[in-house]
Motif scaffolding. Structure first.
Motif, PDB file in Angstrom:
ATOM      1  N   GLN A  58       0.773  -1.178  -0.087  1.00  0.00           N
ATOM      2  CA  GLN A  58      -0.056  -0.110   0.077  1.00  0.00           C
ATOM      3  C   GLN A  58       0.841   1.271  -0.072  1.00  0.00           C
ATOM      4  O   GLN A  58       2.025   1.456   0.835  1.00  0.00           O
ATOM      5  CB  GLN A  58      -0.898  -0.014   1.303  1.00  0.00           C
ATOM      6  CG  GLN A  58      -1.629   1.240   1.481  1.00  0.00           C
ATOM      7  CD  GLN A  58      -2.638   1.239   2.561  1.00  0.00           C
ATOM      8  OE1 GLN A  58      -3.699   0.440   2.586  1.00  0.00           O
ATOM      9  NE2 GLN A  58      -2.235   2.046   3.661  1.00  0.00           N
ATOM     10  N   GLU A  59       0.585   2.341  -0.632  1.00  0.00           N
ATOM     11  CA  GLU A  59       1.087   3.822  -0.972  1.00  0.00           C
ATOM     12  C   GLU A  59      -0.022   4.613  -0.674  1.00  0.00           C
ATOM     13  O   GLU A  59      -0.963   4.550  -1.375  1.00  0.00           O
ATOM     14  CB  GLU A  59       1.752   3.745  -2.197  1.00  0.00           C
ATOM     15  CG  GLU A  59       2.958   2.908  -2.364  1.00  0.00           C
ATOM     16  CD  GLU A  59       3.808   3.171  -3.785  1.00  0.00           C
ATOM     17  OE1 GLU A  59       3.475   4.238  -4.472  1.00  0.00           O
ATOM     18  OE2 GLU A  59       4.622   2.287  -4.041  1.00  0.00           O
ATOM     19  N   LYS A  60       0.391   5.473   0.376  1.00  0.00           N
ATOM     20  CA  LYS A  60      -0.847   6.380   0.679  1.00  0.00           C
ATOM     21  C   LYS A  60      -0.415   7.872   0.181  1.00  0.00           C
ATOM     22  O   LYS A  60       0.561   8.157   0.525  1.00  0.00           O
ATOM     23  CB  LYS A  60      -1.096   6.471   2.158  1.00  0.00           C
ATOM     24  CG  LYS A  60      -2.109   7.278   2.755  1.00  0.00           C
ATOM     25  CD  LYS A  60      -2.227   6.877   4.349  1.00  0.00           C
ATOM     26  CE  LYS A  60      -3.365   8.093   4.864  1.00  0.00           C
ATOM     27  NZ  LYS A  60      -3.585   7.774   6.200  1.00  0.00           N
ATOM     28  N   GLN A  61      -1.232   8.696  -0.274  1.00  0.00           N
ATOM     29  CA  GLN A  61      -1.098  10.012  -0.694  1.00  0.00           C
ATOM     30  C   GLN A  61      -2.264  10.862  -0.350  1.00  0.00           C
ATOM     31  O   GLN A  61      -3.475  10.534  -0.790  1.00  0.00           O
ATOM     32  CB  GLN A  61      -0.558  10.083  -2.279  1.00  0.00           C
ATOM     33  CG  GLN A  61      -0.244  11.362  -2.781  1.00  0.00           C
ATOM     34  CD  GLN A  61      -0.047  11.661  -4.116  1.00  0.00           C
ATOM     35  OE1 GLN A  61      -0.033  10.413  -4.869  1.00  0.00           O
ATOM     36  NE2 GLN A  61       0.600  12.634  -4.675  1.00  0.00           N
ATOM     37  N   VAL A  62      -1.940  11.933   0.311  1.00  0.00           N
ATOM     38  CA  VAL A  62      -3.325  12.609   0.616  1.00  0.00           C
ATOM     39  C   VAL A  62      -3.031  14.283  -0.249  1.00  0.00           C
ATOM     40  O   VAL A  62      -1.964  14.695  -0.265  1.00  0.00           O
ATOM     41  CB  VAL A  62      -3.123  13.243   1.973  1.00  0.00           C
ATOM     42  CG1 VAL A  62      -4.115  14.208   2.506  1.00  0.00           C
ATOM     43  CG2 VAL A  62      -3.233  12.021   2.958  1.00  0.00           C
ATOM     44  N   VAL A  63      -4.009  14.321  -0.990  1.00  0.00           N
ATOM     45  CA  VAL A  63      -3.910  15.477  -1.838  1.00  0.00           C
ATOM     46  C   VAL A  63      -5.226  16.482  -1.599  1.00  0.00           C
ATOM     47  O   VAL A  63      -6.210  15.918  -0.963  1.00  0.00           O
ATOM     48  CB  VAL A  63      -4.049  15.026  -3.352  1.00  0.00           C
ATOM     49  CG1 VAL A  63      -2.851  14.287  -3.651  1.00  0.00           C
ATOM     50  CG2 VAL A  63      -5.393  14.492  -3.661  1.00  0.00           C
ATOM     51  N   ASP A  64      -5.075  17.680  -1.940  1.00  0.00           N
ATOM     52  CA  ASP A  64      -6.096  18.748  -1.725  1.00  0.00           C
ATOM     53  C   ASP A  64      -7.419  18.320  -2.649  1.00  0.00           C
ATOM     54  O   ASP A  64      -7.009  18.062  -3.692  1.00  0.00           O
ATOM     55  CB  ASP A  64      -5.612  20.086  -1.740  1.00  0.00           C
ATOM     56  CG  ASP A  64      -4.739  20.335  -0.814  1.00  0.00           C
ATOM     57  OD1 ASP A  64      -4.817  19.852   0.179  1.00  0.00           O
ATOM     58  OD2 ASP A  64      -3.786  21.397  -0.843  1.00  0.00           O
ATOM     59  N   ALA A  65      -8.452  18.377  -2.087  1.00  0.00           N
ATOM     60  CA  ALA A  65      -9.608  18.348  -3.009  1.00  0.00           C
ATOM     61  C   ALA A  65      -9.816  19.374  -3.940  1.00  0.00           C
ATOM     62  O   ALA A  65      -9.670  20.523  -3.055  1.00  0.00           O
ATOM     63  CB  ALA A  65     -10.850  17.856  -2.145  1.00  0.00           C
ATOM     64  N   PRO A  66     -10.179  19.311  -4.959  1.00  0.00           N
ATOM     65  CA  PRO A  66     -10.747  20.570  -5.692  1.00  0.00           C
ATOM     66  C   PRO A  66     -11.875  21.191  -5.086  1.00  0.00           C
ATOM     67  O   PRO A  66     -12.680  20.835  -4.374  1.00  0.00           O
ATOM     68  CB  PRO A  66     -11.038  20.137  -7.144  1.00  0.00           C
ATOM     69  CG  PRO A  66     -11.298  18.762  -6.842  1.00  0.00           C
ATOM     70  CD  PRO A  66     -10.559  18.171  -5.969  1.00  0.00           C
ATOM     71  N   ALA A  67     -11.841  22.547  -5.080  1.00  0.00           N
ATOM     72  CA  ALA A  67     -12.926  23.453  -4.521  1.00  0.00           C
ATOM     73  C   ALA A  67     -14.307  23.034  -5.331  1.00  0.00           C
ATOM     74  O   ALA A  67     -14.243  22.986  -6.640  1.00  0.00           O
ATOM     75  CB  ALA A  67     -12.469  25.024  -4.672  1.00  0.00           C
ATOM     76  N   PRO A  68     -15.378  22.937  -4.419  1.00  0.00           N
ATOM     77  CA  PRO A  68     -16.477  22.634  -5.120  1.00  0.00           C
ATOM     78  C   PRO A  68     -16.913  23.933  -6.031  1.00  0.00           C
ATOM     79  O   PRO A  68     -16.629  24.958  -5.803  1.00  0.00           O
ATOM     80  CB  PRO A  68     -17.728  22.527  -4.200  1.00  0.00           C
ATOM     81  CG  PRO A  68     -17.037  23.215  -3.002  1.00  0.00           C
ATOM     82  CD  PRO A  68     -15.370  23.127  -2.907  1.00  0.00           C
TER      83      PRO A  68
END
Length: 215
Positions: A58-68
């Protein structure tokens, strides 16, 4: 179903309800967790917010969600203002009707002590001093030692209204004769007197009379 299994299911249901309530109460998440899963055969699987299954790398990556994307709000276009009403045409001035002409001023027929006759606008003309011849004691005018005059007052009578226009016309003709045929050095004075009498006649009912229409 054993009592233990029933209790486990009830606990799972309570946890799920609590998670759902917390999700509804919390604001929307601003990041996304991406999991890259590689199995024993080297096959890669990418999934969001779900951890990789067992027996995978498993490789985990946290990215910012695009603004709605905000909900579409139609732009309100203001309606154009109605054009101003056309200006009203100017009201033409109402011409005042000229006042009808009235009768001429009073005129008087005057007589002097020497028998002269003339017209006057004054009821009582100014008295005048008529020179008297002064002689000496011997009756000779050469020996006169001074000069004397007698105060003369003319008598005047108002002309009847029915004859006023005829009298004014006669006076106008006399003034014109004095202007045109009198002494040249007095021409401007006689002309001014003629114009004054002409204005009086024209402003009265006498101005319509044919008797003085040619002046």
């Amino acid at each position: 179903m054993t009592a233990r299994l029933a209790g486990l299911l009830l606990a799972c249901a309570c946890v799920a309800a609590a998670i759902a309530a917390a999700s509804a109460a919390e604001p929307a998440r601003t990041s996304i967790v991406i999991y890259r899963c590689t199995d024993l055969y080297g096959r890669l699987t990418v999934q969001n917010d779900v951890p990789c299954p067992k027996n995978t790398r498993q490789e985990k990556q946290v990215v910012d969600a695009p603004a709605p994307i905000p909900a579409y709000q139609p732009i309100a276009i203001p309606e154009p203002a109605p054009p101003p009403p056309p200006p009203l045409p100017p009201t033409p001035p109402v011409a005042a009707e000229p006042a009808p002409p009235g009768p001429p001023p009073p005129l008087f027929q005057c007589s002097s002590p020497d028998g002269g006759q003339y017209f006057s606008e004054a009821r009582e003309p100014e008295p005048r001093c008529v020179p008297l011849q002064v002689v000496g004691l011997d009756g000779s005018p050469q020996g006169a030692g001074g000069a004397a005059c007698a105060i003369v007052r003319d008598s005047c009578t108002r002309i009847a209204d029915a004859d006023a226009c005829e009298a004014w016309g006669h006076r106008l003709r006399e003034a014109e004769t004095a202007w045109r045929f009198g002494r040249r050095e007095l021409a401007s004075q006689h002309q001014a007197e003629f114009d004054r009498i002409r204005a009086i006649v024209d402003a009265s009912t006498c101005g319509q009379r044919p008797a003085d229409a040619g002046h």
